[in-house]
Every structure is written in C-alpha cells, then in structure tokens.
Design a protein around this motif. Structure first.
Motif, PDB file in Angstrom:
ATOM      1  N   ASP A   1     -12.840-106.541  32.108  1.00 44.01           N
ATOM      2  CA  ASP A   1     -12.862-106.924  33.360  1.00 44.01           C
ATOM      3  C   ASP A   1     -13.919-107.932  33.849  1.00 44.01           C
ATOM      4  O   ASP A   1     -13.856-108.956  34.615  1.00 44.01           O
ATOM      5  N   ALA A   2     -14.947-108.123  33.041  1.00 42.40           N
ATOM      6  CA  ALA A   2     -16.166-108.954  33.056  1.00 42.40           C
ATOM      7  C   ALA A   2     -15.743-110.311  32.334  1.00 42.40           C
ATOM      8  O   ALA A   2     -15.919-111.597  33.072  1.00 42.40           O
ATOM      9  N   GLN A   3     -14.762-110.465  31.483  1.00 35.82           N
ATOM     10  CA  GLN A   3     -14.643-111.684  30.510  1.00 35.82           C
ATOM     11  C   GLN A   3     -13.077-112.120  30.724  1.00 35.82           C
ATOM     12  O   GLN A   3     -12.989-113.082  29.990  1.00 35.82           O
ATOM     13  N   SER A   4     -12.115-111.419  31.246  1.00 34.52           N
ATOM     14  CA  SER A   4     -10.939-111.293  31.304  1.00 34.52           C
ATOM     15  C   SER A   4     -10.275-111.080  29.600  1.00 34.52           C
ATOM     16  O   SER A   4     -11.302-111.298  28.500  1.00 34.52           O
ATOM     17  N   GLY A   5      -8.903-111.025  29.397  1.00 37.10           N
ATOM     18  CA  GLY A   5      -8.692-110.643  28.180  1.00 37.10           C
ATOM     19  C   GLY A   5      -7.741-109.545  28.256  1.00 37.10           C
ATOM     20  O   GLY A   5      -7.433-109.017  29.275  1.00 37.10           O
ATOM     21  N   SER A   6      -7.778-108.752  27.107  1.00 39.42           N
ATOM     22  CA  SER A   6      -6.987-107.416  27.094  1.00 39.42           C
ATOM     23  C   SER A   6      -7.377-106.382  25.991  1.00 39.42           C
ATOM     24  O   SER A   6      -8.242-106.888  24.985  1.00 39.42           O
ATOM     25  N   VAL A   7      -7.372-105.250  26.149  1.00 40.11           N
ATOM     26  CA  VAL A   7      -7.676-104.275  25.532  1.00 40.11           C
ATOM     27  C   VAL A   7      -6.517-103.325  24.979  1.00 40.11           C
ATOM     28  O   VAL A   7      -5.646-102.988  25.488  1.00 40.11           O
ATOM     29  N   THR A   8      -6.484-103.355  23.610  1.00 41.30           N
ATOM     30  CA  THR A   8      -5.526-102.576  22.798  1.00 41.30           C
ATOM     31  C   THR A   8      -6.012-101.494  22.120  1.00 41.30           C
ATOM     32  O   THR A   8      -7.441-101.610  21.510  1.00 41.30           O
ATOM     33  N   VAL A   9      -5.484-100.272  22.153  1.00 45.38           N
ATOM     34  CA  VAL A   9      -5.999 -99.099  21.723  1.00 45.38           C
ATOM     35  C   VAL A   9      -5.177 -98.852  20.480  1.00 45.38           C
ATOM     36  O   VAL A   9      -3.808 -98.949  20.458  1.00 45.38           O
ATOM     37  N   VAL A  10      -5.748 -98.550  19.146  1.00 49.18           N
ATOM     38  CA  VAL A  10      -5.204 -98.093  17.859  1.00 49.18           C
ATOM     39  C   VAL A  10      -5.744 -96.691  17.544  1.00 49.18           C
ATOM     40  O   VAL A  10      -6.808 -96.401  17.666  1.00 49.18           O
ATOM     41  N   SER A  11      -4.416 -96.113  17.364  1.00 45.04           N
ATOM     42  CA  SER A  11      -4.765 -94.613  16.758  1.00 45.04           C
ATOM     43  C   SER A  11      -4.021 -94.315  15.515  1.00 45.04           C
ATOM     44  O   SER A  11      -2.934 -94.609  15.439  1.00 45.04           O
ATOM     45  N   MET A  12      -4.393 -93.532  14.690  1.00 45.80           N
ATOM     46  CA  MET A  12      -3.624 -92.941  13.314  1.00 45.80           C
ATOM     47  C   MET A  12      -3.770 -91.777  13.734  1.00 45.80           C
ATOM     48  O   MET A  12      -4.702 -90.928  13.870  1.00 45.80           O
ATOM     49  N   GLY A  13      -2.460 -91.057  13.568  1.00 41.76           N
ATOM     50  CA  GLY A  13      -2.299 -89.638  13.613  1.00 41.76           C
ATOM     51  C   GLY A  13      -0.830 -89.182  13.792  1.00 41.76           C
ATOM     52  O   GLY A  13       0.003 -90.055  13.962  1.00 41.76           O
ATOM     53  N   PRO A  14      -0.573 -87.893  13.999  1.00 46.27           N
ATOM     54  CA  PRO A  14       0.571 -87.197  14.078  1.00 46.27           C
ATOM     55  C   PRO A  14       1.023 -87.909  15.380  1.00 46.27           C
ATOM     56  O   PRO A  14       0.529 -88.364  16.171  1.00 46.27           O
ATOM     57  N   ALA A  15       2.531 -87.067  15.727  1.00 44.14           N
ATOM     58  CA  ALA A  15       3.166 -87.503  17.156  1.00 44.14           C
ATOM     59  C   ALA A  15       2.315 -87.213  18.343  1.00 44.14           C
ATOM     60  O   ALA A  15       2.075 -88.075  19.313  1.00 44.14           O
ATOM     61  N   LYS A  16       1.584 -86.104  18.331  1.00 41.81           N
ATOM     62  CA  LYS A  16       0.726 -85.609  19.572  1.00 41.81           C
ATOM     63  C   LYS A  16      -0.291 -86.696  19.803  1.00 41.81           C
ATOM     64  O   LYS A  16      -1.068 -86.609  20.742  1.00 41.81           O
ATOM     65  N   ALA A  17      -0.775 -87.571  18.609  1.00 45.30           N
ATOM     66  CA  ALA A  17      -1.807 -88.369  18.739  1.00 45.30           C
ATOM     67  C   ALA A  17      -1.591 -89.297  19.821  1.00 45.30           C
ATOM     68  O   ALA A  17      -2.526 -90.131  20.345  1.00 45.30           O
ATOM     69  N   ALA A  18      -0.121 -89.782  20.220  1.00 46.23           N
ATOM     70  CA  ALA A  18       0.166 -90.539  21.338  1.00 46.23           C
ATOM     71  C   ALA A  18      -0.293 -90.151  22.470  1.00 46.23           C
ATOM     72  O   ALA A  18      -0.585 -91.099  23.331  1.00 46.23           O
ATOM     73  N   GLU A  19      -0.902 -88.805  22.727  1.00 47.17           N
ATOM     74  CA  GLU A  19      -1.286 -88.465  24.092  1.00 47.17           C
ATOM     75  C   GLU A  19      -2.573 -89.101  24.264  1.00 47.17           C
ATOM     76  O   GLU A  19      -2.977 -89.461  25.463  1.00 47.17           O
ATOM     77  N   THR A  20      -3.496 -89.272  23.085  1.00 49.79           N
ATOM     78  CA  THR A  20      -4.768 -89.951  23.201  1.00 49.79           C
ATOM     79  C   THR A  20      -4.603 -91.229  23.531  1.00 49.79           C
ATOM     80  O   THR A  20      -5.325 -91.773  24.457  1.00 49.79           O
ATOM     81  N   ILE A  21      -3.596 -92.188  22.890  1.00 49.30           N
ATOM     82  CA  ILE A  21      -3.273 -93.424  23.190  1.00 49.30           C
ATOM     83  C   ILE A  21      -3.071 -93.566  24.879  1.00 49.30           C
ATOM     84  O   ILE A  21      -3.587 -94.453  25.427  1.00 49.30           O
ATOM     85  N   ARG A  22      -1.981 -92.669  25.396  1.00 48.02           N
ATOM     86  CA  ARG A  22      -1.575 -92.636  26.598  1.00 48.02           C
ATOM     87  C   ARG A  22      -2.943 -92.386  27.697  1.00 48.02           C
ATOM     88  O   ARG A  22      -2.976 -93.119  28.750  1.00 48.02           O
ATOM     89  N   THR A  23      -3.588 -91.524  27.116  1.00 49.75           N
ATOM     90  CA  THR A  23      -5.094 -91.292  28.015  1.00 49.75           C
ATOM     91  C   THR A  23      -5.879 -92.699  28.067  1.00 49.75           C
ATOM     92  O   THR A  23      -6.148 -92.983  29.402  1.00 49.75           O
TER      93      THR A  23
END
Lengths: 321, 262
Positions: B51-73
C-alpha cells in the motif's frame, strides 16, 4: 568418509555464549560414543585469544576463523566461511546452539550443504553409531525422537539444557585462511542491551509475571534481582503493552529452560506452558487455586502475588545475604 | 513492488495435540487449523508495504486441500492472488524438500521481496524460509520487528539475543517476521466476499518441475522414530501457611534446603 564432530561456537564482542560450552561438552560426549574427534570453530574478528577458553571442554582441535568481516554476525559471511570449513574437515556431525544466531545460521547452512537438521534438541543419544535427537514440537506439547539420514547430520541444541563438563584433551589450535565470499547484507546499526541484564534464554532463574500483575512488575523485578535471575512475561502482559515482546515466554515467544522458573499471577494458558515446561523446577504463585499453572508446577503457593512475592524476596535476601 | 508471502496452515496454539496410533504422527481430526501466527504478521507487513509502494501481494502455500482456507484468509485480509501447491506426492516433505518446492514455485513468479514467518508453530523447524532464500540465492534477514524501504533496498530491524541490529540488503531479499512487527488485521466481511473472486492457482509439484521421487515422506532427511508426551511432573506440592510471610518462608526453605536450587 565423513567423520568427527564439528562444533560451531558463538561469541559476541569477545565473550562466548554459554551454549558454546554446552555444545563443546555435548560434542565431546557424542564423539567419545562414536570413537571420533571434536573440532570446534570460533568465528569473529580478533578472537584468537578466545580459543583457549574452549580447551577445558575437550575439543581435539580448535579452528579460529578470524576476519574483520566476521566481527558482526551476518548470515552470508558466516555461512560462506562455515561451508568452506565443513568441506575441508568433512565431519559426520555438526553441533551448534539454538540461539537466534544459531537457528538462522544452521538453517542456511543445512540448505547449502543439503544436510538434515534437527532443530532445538533437548537430548542426543548415540546407539550403534547412530544419533537419536529429542526435540520439542508444537511448542513443547510433543517431544519427537528423530534420526537424521545422510552422511552429514546437523544437530542444533537448546540453550541451558545440555550439561557443561570439563574434560581437557591435547588440543591443537589452527587459524585457517578464511574466504568471506559474497556478502549481500550489511549491518548498519546495532542496539545491544547494556548493563547486567541476563538474557532470558540463558538465565538459570526466571521470574515471570502474568495478567495478575496488572502491569505492575516492581515486585517481579525485585524478586528476580534478589535471585540473580531474568524477568519474563506471559503473552497477555505483552499484548497489553506492559512488557516488551523480548520478555515474552511461550509458544509465540521465547522458550526457556532455567533451573528455577517462578510463575507469578500466570494462569497457565497452554501456549505459555509450551515456553517453560522444560524448566527443571517450577514454582507457581497464584490467587486462584484452580489455575492450570498448578498442574505443571512442582511447588505451588495460593495467594495474592503482591503479598507473597515481596515476602519471598525478603526470605531470599536472608539466605543470600 | 512484487511481494510474495509464504504461509502455512497449522494447528491453533490453543489446540490439544495428541499422538496418533502409529506413534509417529499426530491426531488431526479434532484440530482447529489456522494460519501460522507469524505468517499473519508476514501477510500484514506485505499489505502495508504494497500500500505504501504499490505493486501486488501473492500468497503461496503448500498443503492439502484444506490449506486453501489459509490462502483465502490471506486474500480476505487483502492479498491479491494465491498459489496453492497441492500434491499428495509432496505430503510429509521435510523442511529442505518443502523449501525446494516453494523455491520452484517462486521461480515462476515475479518477486522483489519474500516474507515468511520465522517459524511455523507446528514442527518448529525454523528452516524453510532460510532454505528458500538459499535455493534462490538471495539474502535472508530473520526475526524482523521493523522494516523501511528506500531506493530498491530494504532495511530491517531484527531481534538478536540481547538487543536489535539493523540489517540492509538490496532487493530481491527474504525476511522473516517476529512478533512486534505489526498487529495483523482481521479479514473484514467485504474482504471475505472479495477473496472468493481473487485468483488462486493450484499446482502440482510436477508442474513446478520437481521430481515427485525426490520429495515427500519417503525422502525425508529427518525421520521421526517416536513421538512422546513431555515427561510428567509429580503432582504439585502446595505450600501451606496462614499469612503470606509464612508461605514465603516455607517456599524458600524448600527451594534452599530440599531442592537446593537457591
């Protein structure tokens, strides 16, 4: 063929961290079980005279990596130098202390050397030439016995747990040439706590305060001073801003293993217990007789900490003079 | 500024951890799964820097299907997109194999800055972030409590035992978070709604160019021989006495004469 135990010691401003002596002592025990040698390494600038302090703990050889670029710890310089030394010594085991520096350095080194690493171990056993390391996981709720596959095993030991033992051997001190290599980070400022403040993770005695203090840590500090110990705090105390993050003991703070841990006005949330359960002796002072902390303590006192703690301080002063 | 945050889904720190019947793993059915607390701090810091510099934030996670919840968070907190490495072949990977897979995913993403928690509060290995930095050949700065950006460089205040140091590095670089860096925001309801529409790529390790025969539980360098509960202490001994002074005297007497520790 890789053999021998290689100990990475840690010094700052010309003084060894206590865990360095623990690591050399443990390395000696492991090497004796394996029938092999101990090489200890000291890294820094102007640290040649320090080598002698390690001799009584029993290394066969001490390597002094002395270079102006090693004066302050940087991950790059230290891991570059160590990777070279490890390549020339070709040890079977690398041992170091799980200090903040040790965790940072060992993790980078393990990746560089493609070696298995057991972090923050509280015990190392040798049987049939194989190491089994015990390490807390889930903040100490579970202890895992782990074995490392491969030619090189990196074992990083929790400070304040392994015994320091004197066992001097014939010891050679060498000063190998050092290549610091490419360093992509620079230390631009340092702010080191001065004075006699004892580092929490190295203290033999820790006196911690919880929510029951209401933020008033005077009596906690007085007891810690009388005992020559360090002050710790629970997460709620830190969340309230009553104490700095660096004082926090728990699963999301520091893990401590002192000889004596005194918990004052701490209820004993599971994440706090994780940070202090390897203490050798635990005293709990709490006005709630049902507080979970009592189930983890050796000795309990039910009472208001503002009455009990100052009285304990007075009693300690009587015997400590 | 392209920022990648590495996150992991872990048992909540208030969870009771129990050993499974095999003796080498934990029972997972009754656990509440959350984003690793240090990774929440990493996401928050990434959002503030973006937010201070502009650009984008990508979240990477490895894990089973439920790990998608953490990425969604993380997306609900405000991150822009997610990459979920979900592959049974990667399950049970040790820290080095995990880092190799994450590094392979990062090679496909533009990044100036990588942020991760300094450890995950499940296995407490303290290794993955450092290994990712090593495999990418970039500098690491661990346990950071304050960041400043200027002229393509990052300046981090990092905790060390007994103090802090300020470390500077040119980008790209990786740093790990420590408590005190920021207070992670909660995902707002509109944030949660928006997160559902944000892009999340799902990758297998073969798609990342990793040979499945080199990772996973069968290729661990660290093998768990046994899990145990911590040694139980004997039942607490309560100090009796009328007044606080009596209890204090008895307490100190026990510590001095019986336990001999003061």
């Amino acid at each position: 063929m890789a053999q021998g135990v290689f100990v990475v010691t840690e010094q700052r401003d010309g003084a060894f961290r206590k865990v360095s002596f623990e690591a050399v002592s443990e390395a000696r025990r492991i090497a004796d079980s394996l029938g092999t040698d101990v090489t200890a390494v000291v890294l820094g600038s102007g640290v040649e005279d320090l080598a002698g302090e390690l001799e009584k703990y029993g290394p066969d050889k001490i390597l002094v990596a002395d270079d102006a670029a090693l004066a302050d710890y940087t991950t790059d310089a230290y891991s570059n130098v160590l990777a070279d030394l490890v390549a020339s010594v070709d040890p079977a085991v690398i041992l170091m202390g799980a200090t903040i520096q040790g965790k940072d350095l060992s993790a980078r080194l393990a990746a560089r050397l493609d070696a298995g690493l057991a972090m923050d171990c509280t015990a190392v056993k040798v049987s049939d030439g194989k190491l089994t390391c015990t390490r807390p996981m889930f903040g100490g709720k579970i202890f895992a016995d782990v074995q490392i596959e491969g030619e090189l095993q990196i074992v990083v030991i929790r400070p304040n747990v392994m015994e320091i033992s004197e066992n001097a051997k014939q010891c050679v001190v060498e000063k190998p040439a050092v290549q610091v290599g490419e360093v992509k980070t620079a230390i631009v400022d340092k702010n080191i706590d001065t004075g006699d403040k004892i580092e929490l993770t190295e203290a033999d005695i820790v006196v911690s305060g919880g929510r029951g203090t209401g933020g008033d840590f005077a009596v906690i500090e007085q007891l810690a001073a009388a005992l020559g110990g360090a002050v710790g705090a629970s997460r709620s105390v830190v969340d309230e801003g009553w104490r700095p993050h660096s004082d926090q003991v728990g699963q999301t703070g520091k893990v401590v293993s002192p000889v004596l841990y005194v918990a004052c006005g701490i209820s004993g949330a599971i994440q706090h217990l994780a940070g202090m359960s390897t203490s050798k002796y635990i005293v709990a002072i709490n006005k709630d007789p049902e507080a979970p902390i009592f189930s983890k303590a050796d000795l309990g006192v039910v009472g208001d900490l503002f009455d009990v703690v100052p009285a304990v301080t007075e009693e300690v002063k009587k015997i400590r003079g | 500024m392209e920022i990648v945050v590495l996150v992991k889904q872990v048992p909540d720190t208030e969870s009771l951890i129990e050993i499974a019947d095999d003796g080498v793993s934990i029972k997972t059915q009754d656990i509440k799964w959350v984003m690793n607390p240090y990774d929440e701090i990493a996401v928050e810091e990434a959002l503030q820097i973006r937010d201070a510099q502009s650009g984008s934030v990508t979240v990477v996670s490895m894990g089973p299907a439920k790990a998608a919840e953490t990425i969604r968070t993380a997306l609900a907190m405000g991150a822009d997109k997610g990459v979920h490495i979900n592959d049974p072949a990667a399950e049970g990977s040790d820290p080095l194999a995990t880092a190799r897979i994450l590094a392979a995913a990062l090679k496909e993403l533009p990044f100036d800055l990588i942020i991760a928690g300094h450890r995950a509060v499940d296995e407490d290995n303290y290794q993955v972030a450092s290994a990712v930095a090593e495999f990418l050949g970039i500098p690491q700065i661990s346990m950071v409590i304050k960041t400043e950006m200027a002229d393509g460089r990052i300046r981090c205040h990092r905790t060390i035992d007994g103090g802090t140091v300020v470390v500077e590095a040119a980008l790209p670089a990786l740093f790990t978070t420590q408590r005190g860096l920021n207070e992670p925001r909660y995902a707002s309801l509109p944030g949660i709604m928006k997160a559902k529409k944000k892009p999340m790529a799902v990758k297998t390790i073969a798609e990342l160019g990793i040979d499945p025969a080199t990772v996973g539980a069968a290729n661990r360098k660290i093998r768990v021989a046994a899990l145990n509960f911590p040694p139980q202490r004997e039942a607490v001994r309560m100090v009796e006495g009328e007044a606080a002074a009596d209890k204090a005297a008895e307490l100190v007497k026990v510590l001095h004469e019986e336990a001999k520790i003061i």
